[in-house]
Scaffold this active site. Sequence first.
Site, PDB file in Angstrom:
ATOM      1  N   TYR A  51       1.007  -1.295   0.161  1.00 16.08           N
ATOM      2  CA  TYR A  51       0.059   0.034  -0.079  1.00 16.08           C
ATOM      3  C   TYR A  51       0.812   1.288   0.028  1.00 16.08           C
ATOM      4  CZ  TYR A  51      -4.446   2.466   0.639  1.00 16.08           C
ATOM      5  OH  TYR A  51      -5.461   3.378   0.590  1.00 16.08           O
ATOM      6  N   LYS A 106     -20.476 -20.922  -8.773  1.00 11.30           N
ATOM      7  CA  LYS A 106     -19.986 -20.794 -10.006  1.00 11.30           C
ATOM      8  C   LYS A 106     -18.565 -20.199  -9.752  1.00 11.30           C
ATOM      9  CE  LYS A 106     -20.309 -21.004 -14.545  1.00 11.30           C
ATOM     10  NZ  LYS A 106     -21.281 -20.158 -15.299  1.00 11.30           N
TER      11      LYS A 106
END
Length: 777
Positions: A51, A106
């Site tokens: 970061y 899925k």
Amino acid sequence: MPYLYPFINHYMSKEKQRREALLYHAKPQPGKIKVVPTKPYSTQRDLALAYSPGVAEPCLEIEKNKDDVYKYTAKGNIVAVISNGTAVLGLGNIGPEASKPVMEGKSLLFKIFADIDGIDIELDTEDVDKFIETVKTIAPTFGGINLEDIKAPEAFEIERRLKEELDIPVMHDDQHGTAIISAAALLNALELTDQKIDEVKIVVSGAGAAAVSCTKLYKAFGAKAENIVMLDSKGVIRSDRENLSDEKREFATDRKIDTLEEAMKDADVFIGLSIANIVTPKMLKSMADDPIVFAMANPNPEIAYDLALKTRKDVIMATGRSDHPNQVNNVLGFPFIFRGALDVRATKINEEMKMAAVRALADLTRESVPEQVNIAYDTTRLAFGKEYIIPKPFDPRLITKIPPAVAKAAMESGVAKYPIQDWEKYEEELYQRSGNDNKVVRLMHNRAKLNPKRIVFAEAELLDVLKAAQIVHDEGIAIPVLLGHKETIEKLKKELDFDAEVPIIDPRSDEASEMRTKYALKLWETRKRKGETKYSARVNMGKRNYFGAMMLKEGDADGMISGYSRSYPRVLKPVFEVLGRAKGVKNASTVNIMITERGPLFLADTSINIDPNAEELAEIGQMTANVVKTFGFSPVMAMLSYANFGSSSHPHAQKVREAVKILHEKNPELVVDGEIQTDFALSQELCNNNFPFSKISGKKVNTLIFPNLESANITYKLLKGLHEADSIGPIMVGLPRAAHIIQLGASVDEMVNMAAVAVIDAQEREKRRKARMESES
């Protein structure tokens, strides 16, 4: 939508399956997917790179060149699974929140079959324009878009416009997945029946998204419009019908017929994407010779598989179900199609790519099937024919065959932005991706279900053991035989809602008196010169591990698992005393299969032989190699030590060296070498650079033989504890029957896996017995 039923359970009651499904989704944490870091994050330096301030650097590079987003972020391996919940399974319009479990599922399939990170997104809108605008707005996050469970006709417009307006792959799997898989099956069925696609008469029952897409794809392969009849809920779609949608109008027929029965007369092919049981035997009999019937309604097809075969011996049949041959399962397509598209950064999934997937699937079916697949489906040899016109979902070749075909088609059709240069390297990368999940466990369970065996659970009055027995029964993995106090077991069964009628035997009960007496006499006869008296034999036969082992010996059961509540040596003693060792085996041993990110690792001996000598190590190696082959892998074996190839003259190293020499002499075909340190064994680069002469140089080691018990046992438990690697085992080898002793306090899942191992062990023994009988007759 056949892909949603790849592992459908045909044994469990609906209410029980409902509870199991709810518990599965709720515990131990809600949902089926999570995000995990792919970079180090343990130090302040790591976090400063991940970061602020370090993250600014890739941001600036991407600002200069947007394509660098693929270089510095995960975009290239992320597919959004997007739905508004308007056409979910057979549930209809249930809304976005209720569709989320399906979309998570899925995403899970994307990961386990093709190592793609699927992110589910549920949109709370049925407005086509809002749906499209939302997807376009979030598209920069993703490498591809998988549209799911959106009702027709809106689904057609949504997909069409997104494909036109986005520069990443977009596919509505409900349409194209079934089309691709069924088209491959159709091409193969036509070849078997010596028919041409441009000549056959095709009846399509159903006019939804999948049926329309299937029929369009068949036309792309040569099917003639005048030979196609499509039906919806109102009957045959005729050109003189009013108010037809554009999609239905394309397939409207000029023939003056109205019903399915009329359409089926003299038809060559039936494609069912509608409702159960609408095709009668009379209709099937009216079809032409060698009819091709794809009854893909789920969970129950348009005509039952067994009824179709009974009606017509010449029929080639496919369904959407996993319990019959030729399952049209979307999982054969969408993970691998997106894999190929992502890997060349395709701007779309076009017709050329879909047709390439069809041809690759069809071609793969005609190739020799690897032994791993034969073993998984408990068959001597799967071969191209009426019962094998489409690959099996667990075929490991799918990941290395379908994506390259799709990627090449993308390149040749001009939609690939990042062409692949080295195809061998690419296929190796694909192969490596396939090792990151629990395929071994799925293959193992699937194989056990094909021919379940009677498995004794010797500690069935313990709750977790009974839970495991319930699962193996409900899943059709095994036929459990429960040993223990009958009233206690019945009470626990009631608590678990385990209402199946399964054998319960209390070895100490009056009911078991006759068996106990017979077994005691058998034990005394075999051990009377080893200190066993008739009295002690009767006492021992009141003990469950003695009783269970004797059930195996006498053929009253096929396998046994025990050890949940007792130390390993305490369970091992009665098993050895009753069963002894297999013919020609000096010492039994054990193997643990560790499911790691690099693929399965077979470790031995993890539980029995404390300090084996060279001959015993060689025997352990040989028996372990047989286990590896049983699970469909080719053993590449490292005999481990603290030394490398003669670097130490200490007896501990010398015995490993001598064991390798024995194996090389007795089993020259076996890929084994040592003595070698673990890091050199597991790193192909280290081994190649330092020991290019070794038989395992350049090969991926999958089997580790340890020099003693403590090193093997500590290693497998470290892998379990520190790396959360799943373990299957200990698998007992060297016994004459399928008896397996689990570790003290094993989990329910571990016991289920070991029950599956016991079933497979019993299956293999049965095959060997039959083979011996045939050779002797």
